[in-house]
Design an enzyme around this catalytic site. Structure first.
Site, PDB file in Angstrom:
ATOM      1  CE  LYS A 196      -3.643  -2.497  -0.249  1.00 51.88           C
ATOM      2  NZ  LYS A 196      -4.558  -3.096   0.694  1.00 51.88           N
TER       3      LYS A 196
HETATM    4  C1  LIG Z   1      -5.631  -4.193   1.033  1.00 48.32           C
HETATM    5  C2  LIG Z   1      -7.066  -3.888   1.106  1.00 48.32           C
HETATM    6  C3  LIG Z   1      -7.805  -4.112   2.280  1.00 48.32           C
HETATM    7  C4  LIG Z   1      -7.273  -4.872   3.453  1.00 48.32           C
HETATM    8  O1  LIG Z   1      -6.148  -4.309   4.028  1.00 48.32           O
HETATM    9  P1  LIG Z   1      -5.346  -5.170   5.123  1.00 48.32           P
HETATM   10  O2  LIG Z   1      -4.530  -4.115   5.812  1.00 48.32           O
HETATM   11  O3  LIG Z   1      -4.509  -6.150   4.365  1.00 48.32           O
HETATM   12  O4  LIG Z   1      -6.330  -5.807   6.010  1.00 48.32           O
HETATM   13  C5  LIG Z   1      -9.113  -3.680   2.319  1.00 48.32           C
HETATM   14  N1  LIG Z   1      -9.696  -3.093   1.259  1.00 48.32           N
HETATM   15  C6  LIG Z   1      -9.027  -2.889   0.102  1.00 48.32           C
HETATM   16  C7  LIG Z   1      -9.741  -2.215  -1.033  1.00 48.32           C
HETATM   17  C8  LIG Z   1      -7.706  -3.311  -0.025  1.00 48.32           C
HETATM   18  O5  LIG Z   1      -7.065  -3.171  -1.181  1.00 48.32           O
END
Ligand SMILES: *Cc1c(COP(=O)(O)O)cnc(C)c1O
Length: 405
Positions: A196
């Protein structure tokens, strides 16, 4: 049968360009070392500092650090009082986490199709999906481009619904001059997963201006214990605490928060670089491919660069199937040139679990289905050099030329 192999000249860069790489350097190492040397490695001063700095960055009253965005959304839904049998409106164009957290409550995710221009939930379709059981809306800021929050919040107010933002892709992003994280929803949930826009390896954050919601999330993130447990082990703390609910174990460690602090300091620089890359791509591809329309009043976080392949024009009698095959071929061709790519997203209603549980057909959400079939996400991260960007541009141009001849 003779297989005809046509000579296929192409340029292959080396080494392989991964789809996503975190931007880490000495600053993360230094802050993580600091946590280790201090002897305090789980939730403590670094997590508190990360919360304070993150809250300041998005101008929210409260920020609660947790160990994933999935945990953040689970806690947010718990604190708005989601119950078994309730319904939560979201779009199928998202990652598994957005809908699975609704299922944790034995509540039902109700999908609404997306706007073709943005991949985000279409506000015009929300009201017809509202029933007496609807409790909340979860808009997803797909790729880092904020959803149409003004309209979504107005619908929520009119029907007395909560709004929990899935902002996993959206730090730092802006909407009508305000930071995502402080747009007036009940809570905003961010992800710091390794791929991210900022990362703590695994991690997440809830931001809110609602004191009671913040307090409830804090308590439920740590076993339903009614005070900051870490204070128990400090000089001013005491051994006494109270379990007020059956909570969860979602707190963020100081090791992770140390990384987050270093990432937060680089967030602007990293965004600036992603923006540059996006501009280079858009300039190079605007003649040859249909691209996602830029929406000017919104500050894109550029977590994803979502290319839309225009394979329809007079080529495809069979519609979708053809696009999907061509998209797979396109990604294969990128791979042959040593460039990683991905697809965002396989809409949730196409997966066996949601298909079987709710009896969905692919065309129940025709826009999500169509856009999924022709979407390709290109590498976009601050570690990419100008040469890397040039290689991606050249490869995409080469592949499209090959396709049209
Ligand atoms: C990555 C992601 C999540 C989950 O994030 P985590 O920190 O891995 O739990 C939720 N929603 C979207 C759209 C994502 O891309």
């Amino acid at each position: 049968m003779i297989e005809v192999i046509t000579p296929n000249h192409h340029h292959t860069r080396t080494p392989f360009l991964p789809f996503a790489v975190p931007d880490l350097d000495e600053s993360e190492i230094e802050l993580v070392n600091e946590a280790i040397r201090s002897g305090w490695i789980t939730t403590g001063p670094k997590a508190l500092q990360f919360e304070a700095e993150f809250a300041r960055a998005v101008a929210a009253k409260h920020a609660i650090a947790v160990n994933s965005c999935t945990a953040a959304m689970h806690l947010a839904l718990e604190s708005i009082g989601l119950q078994r049998g309730d319904e939560v409106i979201t779009s199928p164009y998202t990652f598994a986490a957005t809908a699975e957290v609704v299922r944790y409550f034995d509540a039902a995710p109700v999908f609404v199709d997306i706007e073709p221009a943005t991949f985000n939930i279409d506000p015009a379709l929300i009201e017809q999906a509202i029933t007496p059981r609807t409790k909340a809306i979860i808009p997803v800021h797909v790729g880092g481009l904020p959803a149409e929050m003004e309209e979504i919040l107005a619908i929520a107010r009119k029907h007395g619904l909560a709004v929990i933002e899935d902002a996993a892709h959206a730090f730092p992003a802006m909407y009508n001059g305000a930071m995502v994280g402080n747009l007036g929803s009940n809570a905003t949930c961010f992800s710091f997963y390794a791929t991210k826009t900022i990362t703590t390896a695994e991690g997440g954050m809830i931001t809110t201006n609602d004191d009671a919601l913040a307090e409830r999330c804090r308590i439920m993130a740590l076993h339903g214990i009614s005070k900051d447990a870490w204070k128990r082990y400090t000089a001013e703390g005491s051994w006494y605490d109270e379990i007020v609910s059956a909570g969860y174990k979602y707190n963020m460690s100081d090791i992770a928060a140390a990384m987050g602090l270093a990432q937060l300091r680089k967030a602007e620089r990293m965004l600036k670089r992603r923006k540059q890359i996006a501009e280079s791509y858009t300039a190079a591809f605007s003649h040859i491919l249909t691209l996602r329309a830029p929406v000017s009043s919104r500050g894109h976080a550029w977590h994803l660069y979502m290319l839309r392949l225009d394979f329809e024009d007079g080529r495809s009698e069979s519609g979708g199937r053809r696009s999907e095959r061509d998209r797979a071929w396109f990604i294969e061709e990128l791979k042959r040139r040593n460039i990683g790519a991905s697809v965002h997203f396989i809409p949730l209603h196409l997966y066996p679990y949601y298909k079987q549980t709710y009896g969905y057909n692919p065309l129940d959400f025709p826009i999500a289905y169509r856009e999924y079939q022709r979407e390709v996400s290109l590498p976009i991260y601050s570690k990419m050099t100008d040469e890397d960007v040039g290689d991606v541009v050249a490869a995409v141009q080469e592949i499209t030329e090959q396709y049209s001849c």
